[in-house]
Write a protein that holds these residues in place. Structure first.
Motif, PDB file in Angstrom:
ATOM      1  N   MET A   1     -25.221  19.312 -42.554  1.00 35.26           N
ATOM      2  CA  MET A   1     -26.412  18.569 -43.081  1.00 35.26           C
ATOM      3  C   MET A   1     -25.802  17.232 -43.521  1.00 35.26           C
ATOM      4  O   MET A   1     -24.810  17.016 -44.143  1.00 35.26           O
ATOM      5  N   THR A  57     -31.938  16.874 -43.629  1.00 37.04           N
ATOM      6  CA  THR A  57     -31.496  17.979 -42.933  1.00 37.04           C
ATOM      7  C   THR A  57     -31.416  17.111 -41.232  1.00 37.04           C
ATOM      8  O   THR A  57     -31.723  16.339 -41.128  1.00 37.04           O
ATOM      9  N   GLU A  96     -32.615  22.604 -48.114  1.00 35.58           N
ATOM     10  CA  GLU A  96     -33.419  23.000 -46.999  1.00 35.58           C
ATOM     11  C   GLU A  96     -34.703  23.186 -47.427  1.00 35.58           C
ATOM     12  O   GLU A  96     -35.793  22.921 -46.685  1.00 35.58           O
TER      13      GLU A  96
END
Length: 104
Positions: A1, A57, A96
């Motif tokens: 990430m 992300t 997320e």
């Protein structure tokens, strides 16, 4: 990430940070006051800026960069990507859940 390192003038840093979170392109944007010394057009400049650390992300990275470029007043904004390793699982899960790809 990825975490995205951005510098911006203080007067637009709030708008950039808020827009990235409102548009769900970043889960969080940390803001740190700083003074920058840099060379531009052959001269040394010193300006007050803010460092923005945007947690995003992989799916939203490109859209985040496009938004920053659109909102940023500099001809060449500082946008650098840091890919993380060893992120706390709970933090990764929260990120997320907080960020949505632009095609959602």
């Amino acid at each position: 990430m990825p975490t995205v390192y951005i510098t911006a003038p203080s007067d637009v840093a709030d708008e950039i940070a808020r827009t990235l979170v409102e548009e769900r392109l970043a889960a969080c944007v940390n803001r740190v006051d700083c003074e920058s010394t840099y060379r531009w057009d052959g001269a040394i400049h010193e300006d007050e800026e803010e460092i923005l650390l945007a947690k995003t992300t992989e799916e939203c990275y490109s859209a985040l960069v496009e938004h920053v470029e659109a909102l940023h007043p500099y001809d060449v904004p500082c946008i650098e990507r840091f890919d993380e390793t060893g992120v706390l699982d709970a933090f990764a899960a929260w990120r997320e859940e907080s960020v949505e790809p632009s095609d959602s």
